[in-house]
Write a protein that holds these residues in place. Structure first.
Motif, PDB file in Angstrom:
ATOM      1  N   LEU A  60      -7.189 -23.859 -11.424  1.00 12.06           N
ATOM      2  CA  LEU A  60      -6.393 -23.249 -12.476  1.00 12.06           C
ATOM      3  C   LEU A  60      -5.823 -21.916 -12.002  1.00 12.06           C
ATOM      4  CD1 LEU A  60      -8.588 -23.856 -15.668  1.00 12.06           C
ATOM      5  CD2 LEU A  60      -6.732 -25.267 -14.754  1.00 12.06           C
ATOM      6  N   ALA A  61      -4.680 -21.575 -12.566  1.00  6.56           N
ATOM      7  CA  ALA A  61      -4.029 -20.291 -12.275  1.00  6.56           C
ATOM      8  C   ALA A  61      -3.300 -19.840 -13.528  1.00  6.56           C
ATOM      9  CB  ALA A  61      -3.059 -20.412 -11.098  1.00  6.56           C
ATOM     10  N   ALA A  62      -3.107 -18.536 -13.642  1.00  8.90           N
ATOM     11  CA  ALA A  62      -2.392 -17.985 -14.790  1.00  8.90           C
ATOM     12  C   ALA A  62      -0.934 -18.416 -14.726  1.00  8.90           C
ATOM     13  CB  ALA A  62      -2.495 -16.469 -14.814  1.00  8.90           C
ATOM     14  N   ARG A  63      -0.465 -18.903 -15.834  1.00 11.91           N
ATOM     15  CA  ARG A  63       0.922 -19.376 -15.868  1.00 11.91           C
ATOM     16  C   ARG A  63       1.908 -18.227 -15.958  1.00 11.91           C
ATOM     17  NH1 ARG A  63       3.386 -23.377 -20.563  1.00 11.91           N
ATOM     18  NH2 ARG A  63       5.554 -23.410 -19.806  1.00 11.91           N
ATOM     19  N   ASP A  64       1.548 -17.191 -16.638  1.00 16.59           N
ATOM     20  CA  ASP A  64       2.494 -16.094 -16.887  1.00 16.59           C
ATOM     21  C   ASP A  64       1.769 -14.774 -16.707  1.00 16.59           C
ATOM     22  OD1 ASP A  64       4.716 -14.695 -17.490  1.00 16.59           O
ATOM     23  OD2 ASP A  64       4.756 -15.179 -19.625  1.00 16.59           O
ATOM     24  N   ALA A  65       1.786 -14.239 -15.495  1.00 20.94           N
ATOM     25  CA  ALA A  65       1.192 -12.930 -15.208  1.00 20.94           C
ATOM     26  C   ALA A  65       2.205 -12.121 -14.416  1.00 20.94           C
ATOM     27  CB  ALA A  65      -0.106 -13.074 -14.424  1.00 20.94           C
ATOM     28  N   VAL A  66       2.367 -10.854 -14.781  1.00 22.07           N
ATOM     29  CA  VAL A  66       3.345  -9.981 -14.135  1.00 22.07           C
ATOM     30  C   VAL A  66       2.623  -9.135 -13.100  1.00 22.07           C
ATOM     31  CG1 VAL A  66       5.061  -8.182 -14.471  1.00 22.07           C
ATOM     32  CG2 VAL A  66       4.724  -9.941 -16.226  1.00 22.07           C
ATOM     33  N   SER A  67       3.142  -9.178 -11.865  1.00 26.88           N
ATOM     34  CA  SER A  67       2.594  -8.367 -10.786  1.00 26.88           C
ATOM     35  C   SER A  67       3.578  -7.245 -10.474  1.00 26.88           C
ATOM     36  CB  SER A  67       2.359  -9.237  -9.541  1.00 26.88           C
ATOM     37  OG  SER A  67       1.894  -8.451  -8.465  1.00 26.88           O
ATOM     38  N   ILE A  68       3.107  -6.032 -10.527  1.00 24.31           N
ATOM     39  CA  ILE A  68       3.932  -4.846 -10.251  1.00 24.31           C
ATOM     40  C   ILE A  68       3.683  -4.427  -8.813  1.00 24.31           C
ATOM     41  CG2 ILE A  68       4.565  -2.552 -11.008  1.00 24.31           C
ATOM     42  CD1 ILE A  68       4.990  -4.736 -13.091  1.00 24.31           C
ATOM     43  N   LYS A  69       4.735  -4.466  -7.974  1.00 24.31           N
ATOM     44  CA  LYS A  69       4.611  -4.137  -6.559  1.00 24.31           C
ATOM     45  C   LYS A  69       5.577  -3.022  -6.190  1.00 24.31           C
ATOM     46  CE  LYS A  69       3.279  -8.845  -5.271  1.00 24.31           C
ATOM     47  NZ  LYS A  69       3.588  -9.996  -4.392  1.00 24.31           N
ATOM     48  N   SER A  70       5.259  -2.343  -5.110  1.00 26.81           N
ATOM     49  CA  SER A  70       6.135  -1.289  -4.600  1.00 26.81           C
ATOM     50  C   SER A  70       7.307  -1.927  -3.862  1.00 26.81           C
ATOM     51  CB  SER A  70       5.363  -0.372  -3.651  1.00 26.81           C
ATOM     52  OG  SER A  70       6.237   0.522  -3.001  1.00 26.81           O
ATOM     53  N   GLU A  71       8.518  -1.455  -4.182  1.00 23.52           N
ATOM     54  CA  GLU A  71       9.715  -1.937  -3.515  1.00 23.52           C
ATOM     55  C   GLU A  71      10.338  -0.871  -2.632  1.00 23.52           C
ATOM     56  OE1 GLU A  71      12.482  -3.819  -6.135  1.00 23.52           O
ATOM     57  OE2 GLU A  71      10.926  -4.683  -7.399  1.00 23.52           O
ATOM     58  N   ILE A  72       9.603   0.185  -2.351  1.00 20.14           N
ATOM     59  CA  ILE A  72      10.064   1.246  -1.464  1.00 20.14           C
ATOM     60  C   ILE A  72       9.727   0.856  -0.027  1.00 20.14           C
ATOM     61  CG2 ILE A  72       9.944   3.694  -0.921  1.00 20.14           C
ATOM     62  CD1 ILE A  72      11.124   3.067  -3.654  1.00 20.14           C
ATOM     63  N   GLU A  73      10.714   0.928   0.871  1.00 15.48           N
ATOM     64  CA  GLU A  73      10.486   0.574   2.261  1.00 15.48           C
ATOM     65  C   GLU A  73       9.518   1.555   2.910  1.00 15.48           C
ATOM     66  OE1 GLU A  73      14.171   0.332   4.269  1.00 15.48           O
ATOM     67  OE2 GLU A  73      14.825  -1.489   3.237  1.00 15.48           O
ATOM     68  N   GLY A  74       8.729   1.012   3.838  1.00 17.54           N
ATOM     69  CA  GLY A  74       7.749   1.860   4.509  1.00 17.54           C
ATOM     70  C   GLY A  74       6.584   2.196   3.589  1.00 17.54           C
ATOM     71  N   GLN A  75       6.131   3.410   3.671  1.00 19.57           N
ATOM     72  CA  GLN A  75       5.023   3.875   2.844  1.00 19.57           C
ATOM     73  C   GLN A  75       5.492   4.985   1.921  1.00 19.57           C
ATOM     74  OE1 GLN A  75       1.677   5.011   5.242  1.00 19.57           O
ATOM     75  NE2 GLN A  75       0.988   2.894   5.512  1.00 19.57           N
ATOM     76  N   SER A  76       4.875   5.049   0.787  1.00 19.96           N
ATOM     77  CA  SER A  76       5.176   6.099  -0.194  1.00 19.96           C
ATOM     78  C   SER A  76       3.884   6.495  -0.887  1.00 19.96           C
ATOM     79  CB  SER A  76       6.212   5.612  -1.210  1.00 19.96           C
ATOM     80  OG  SER A  76       5.764   4.432  -1.854  1.00 19.96           O
ATOM     81  N   THR A  77       3.955   7.598  -1.607  1.00 21.85           N
ATOM     82  CA  THR A  77       2.768   8.154  -2.271  1.00 21.85           C
ATOM     83  C   THR A  77       2.956   8.112  -3.779  1.00 21.85           C
ATOM     84  OG1 THR A  77       2.448   9.635  -0.402  1.00 21.85           O
ATOM     85  CG2 THR A  77       1.247  10.156  -2.413  1.00 21.85           C
ATOM     86  N   ILE A  78       1.902   7.728  -4.476  1.00 21.80           N
ATOM     87  CA  ILE A  78       1.932   7.716  -5.942  1.00 21.80           C
ATOM     88  C   ILE A  78       1.792   9.160  -6.435  1.00 21.80           C
ATOM     89  CG2 ILE A  78       0.783   6.908  -8.026  1.00 21.80           C
ATOM     90  CD1 ILE A  78      -0.171   4.486  -6.479  1.00 21.80           C
ATOM     91  N   ILE A  79       2.780   9.627  -7.213  1.00 23.24           N
ATOM     92  CA  ILE A  79       2.709  10.988  -7.747  1.00 23.24           C
ATOM     93  C   ILE A  79       2.458  10.994  -9.251  1.00 23.24           C
ATOM     94  CG2 ILE A  79       4.184  11.917  -5.935  1.00 23.24           C
ATOM     95  CD1 ILE A  79       6.519  11.805  -7.851  1.00 23.24           C
ATOM     96  N   GLN A  80       2.634   9.848  -9.893  1.00 25.77           N
ATOM     97  CA  GLN A  80       2.338   9.754 -11.326  1.00 25.77           C
ATOM     98  C   GLN A  80       1.954   8.316 -11.622  1.00 25.77           C
ATOM     99  OE1 GLN A  80       5.418  11.210 -13.948  1.00 25.77           O
ATOM    100  NE2 GLN A  80       4.562  10.171 -15.731  1.00 25.77           N
ATOM    101  N   LEU A  81       0.883   8.130 -12.417  1.00 23.36           N
ATOM    102  CA  LEU A  81       0.358   6.796 -12.686  1.00 23.36           C
ATOM    103  C   LEU A  81      -0.174   6.744 -14.108  1.00 23.36           C
ATOM    104  CD1 LEU A  81      -0.219   4.027 -11.344  1.00 23.36           C
ATOM    105  CD2 LEU A  81      -2.487   4.901 -10.776  1.00 23.36           C
ATOM    106  N   ILE A  82       0.184   5.691 -14.815  1.00 23.75           N
ATOM    107  CA  ILE A  82      -0.274   5.508 -16.186  1.00 23.75           C
ATOM    108  C   ILE A  82      -1.753   5.141 -16.181  1.00 23.75           C
ATOM    109  CG2 ILE A  82       0.283   3.053 -16.290  1.00 23.75           C
ATOM    110  CD1 ILE A  82       1.279   3.500 -19.162  1.00 23.75           C
TER     111      ILE A  82
END
Length: 632
Positions: A60-82
């Motif tokens: 079984l697998a989840a039919r509808d799950a949203v995955s939030i991924k980074s679309e910035i090339e290379g590496q970046s740093t998180i400066i604000q997070l909910i």
């Protein structure tokens, strides 16, 4: 005396152990036919509807799950997070990534775009100037060509015809003058004969007649010269002028192309460079925009985990200041959209599984519960990950949507709520239904020499029949031809029958070499009895055994040879019974799933390995007998 006593003791012990072993081995090998009667049992061929289905294992697998991924090339740093666990709506800001380097690159790229625009404008003006000059040259050449065509047409349709008409008119006038001069000359000659005209007057009329005749001939020659020489020459000149005008137009085009190609290349280069610089600028703008990640759907925020991070190599949660690489998952937003079942369909059943077919799903963690579903997707190409487990196996990823039951009971709704991703499940895909057919269990059909056969009971004896089969499911197969309804069909081949592959011919059972048999009989009775058991499979040990026995014909070697031969025969007979009684339904679930996923060719190879495995057991038994003879 002590040595003789010990030798007798070992001989007695070998006889005690060898004789029962020989009896048991001979009984297992079928030597004592009166004690090896096997009751033959079969199944009745049925007529009726046959459901064609494919059974697969999946998860079984989840039919509808949203995955939030980074679309910035290379590496970046998180400066604000909910904060994790926050309920968000569509458009809420989830995360912000550092863009200081991107802003610097954006400013430098804007300058590059302006320089590229200036270079493109200059190249475009130079190209337009040369294009205008080329257009004028080509139009001049086109006018020359047009005039040459008109001159040729004027001559062919006007000038030449007019000249021909003038020549014909001259010939006509000359002919009339000649006729008149001839009449005058003839009349003058008559009058001169009668004495009415002088000779001088007659000679004048004769000269006029000859002159008119010369003019007539000259007019005819002039027309002939016009037709034979002047016309072809003039026509060739005009046609040559036309071809030259055409070549001139072609040269004008080539010259225009050669002159403009440099400007065109410069224009394309500057245009491509401008496009590239603009794309880079748009990319930086897009990257800066994507640094602010917003929620695409409603739900609860769950942080992703970074494997290998944290203390002692454990998992650490996403947090502000964490370095994120491109395409790395940052957050997840699970949604209530149902579940799907993911499976891998073997290539042998690929044609039977198509999108839209109904299914039944049974989850292992929810025994007794069946759920309806539909095939949503079947991969076009095999899954390469399956090649690592078996290079000869081709599996195709398949997704099945689990439909919520209409008017479901509270128990069923609870079962839906208890589903979790990763749970194991069984999937039965219903491909088709044969309304009316004769069908038998799949165990009844045997592949032999590339043909499908079955053993049908006729009276008290099984008879081999060639059959033609149709579609099948995991339990039954459709029989198109060869078996009638209510006939009894064996569930396994009768004793002694060994299926042969398609590329092999039937082979006789190997016999003991006559010379080796004679040597064994001369050496010892025990060695002669051990040879047939060892000769069940073609092995060198079965022939070398009597030679060893003849080298040392001792009682101990004879007894050990008998014991080893009996053991080999028992092992070979046991392997033969195992092959005859082979039934996939008796396999463990995992082995049965692998068997069902195999193609007919792979199943035949597996049966061949089982046969060769039995042969090795027989050979080992025969070699054991030979070894015993030599050891004594």
């Amino acid at each position: 005396m002590a040595k003789q006593s010990n030798s007798k003791t070992w001989i007695v012990l070998a006889l005690v152990l060898g004789v029962p072993g020989l009896y048991l081995g001979g009984k297992a090998a079928g030597w004592w036919a009166q004690e090896a009667k096997v009751e033959i049992k079969g199944a009745r061929a049925r007529r009726g509807a046959l459901t064609i289905s494919v059974v697969q294992r999946g998860n079984l697998a989840a039919r509808d799950a949203v995955s939030i991924k980074s679309e910035i090339e290379g590496q970046s740093t998180i400066i604000q997070l909910i904060p994790e666990g926050t309920q968000v709506k569509v458009g809420d800001v989830l995360c912000k990534l550092d863009t200081s380097e991107l802003v610097d690159k954006q400013l430098a790229q804007e300058i590059s775009v302006q320089n590229a625009e200036a270079a493109f404008t200059k190249a475009k003006a130079q190209y337009d100037i040369q294009a205008s000059q080329n257009k004028s040259d080509i139009e001049t050449a086109e006018r020359k060509l047009q005039f040459a065509k008109l001159d040729l047409e004027k001559y062919e349709k006007g000038d030449y015809g007019q000249k021909i008409k003038e020549s014909d008119d001259k010939i006509l006038l000359a002919e009339q003058e000649r006729a008149q001069a001839e009449n005058n000359f003839n009349w003058s000659r008559t009058l001169a004969d009668q004495g009415f005209l002088t000779k001088t007057e007659l000679d004048g009329d004769s000269i006029r007649f000859q002159s008119s005749n010369v003019k007539y001939e000259q007019a005819k020659v002039a027309k002939s010269l016009l037709e034979r020489y002047d016309h072809p020459r003039k026509l060739s000149e005009l046609q040559a002028d036309l071809k030259e005008a055409e070549r001139g137009l072609e040269r004008a085009h080539l010259k225009a192309t050669s002159l403009i190609v440099d400007y065109e290349a410069g224009l394309r280069s500057s245009e491509a460079k401008l496009k590239l610089e603009r794309e880079k600028l748009n990319k930086f703008n897009d990257q800066i925009e994507k640094s602010v990640i917003k929620a695409p759907a409603e739900g609860m925020v769950v942080y992703a985990r970074i494997e290998g991070g944290g203390r002692m190599g454990g998992e650490a949660p996403i947090q502000e200041g964490t370095q994120i690489r491109e395409r790395q998952e940052i957050l997840q937003i699970p949604r209530t959209g149902g579940m799907i079942a993911e499976a891998s369909v073997h290539e042998s059943a690929l044609k039977q599984v198509t999108a839209g077919l109904p299914c039944k799903i049974q989850v292992d963690a929810l025994p007794g519960m069946f759920f309806d579903g539909d095939v949503q997707y079947v991969a076009m190409l095999p899954d390469k990950a399956s090649w690592w487990a078996n290079p000869n196996q081709r599996l195709y990823k398949t997704q099945v949507i689990i439909r919520p039951a209409e008017d479901a009971s509270p128990e069923t709704l609870k079962a839906y709520a208890e589903m979790r991703p990763g749970m194991s499940c069984g999937i039965e895909v219903f491909a088709d239904t044969v309304a009316d057919c004769v069908h038998v269990p799949v165990q009844c059909i045997v592949m032999h020499r590339g043909e499908t056969i079955a053993f049908v009971m006729e009276g008290s004896k099984p008879v081999q029949r060639k059959v033609r089969v149709g579609r099948s499911n995991e339990k039954f197969v459709e029989v198109v031809e060869g078996i009638q309804a209510d006939e009894e069909v064996l569930l396994a081949p009768p004793a002694g029958f060994v299926p042969q592959p398609a590329d092999e011919k039937a082979k006789d059972v190997p016999q003991v070499n006559p010379r080796a048999k004679a040597d064994a009989a001369a050496s010892a009775p025990g060695g002669a009895q051990g040879a047939p058991a060892g000769a069940v499979a073609p092995a060198a040990g079965s022939q070398a055994q009597p030679a060893n026995g003849a080298a040392a014909p001792q009682a101990g070697g004879q007894s050990a040879g008998q014991s080893g031969a009996a053991g080999g025969a028992a092992g070979g007979a046991a392997g033969e019974r195992q092959r005859r009684s082979f039934d996939p339904a008796n396999m463990p679930p995992e082995m049965r799933a692998r068997w069902e996923a195999m193609s007919p060719e792979e199943r035949e190879q597996m049966m061949e390995r089982m046969r060769s495995g039995g042969g090795r057991r027989n050979r080992s038994g025969g070699e054991g007998g030979g070894g015993g003879g030599g050891g004594g």
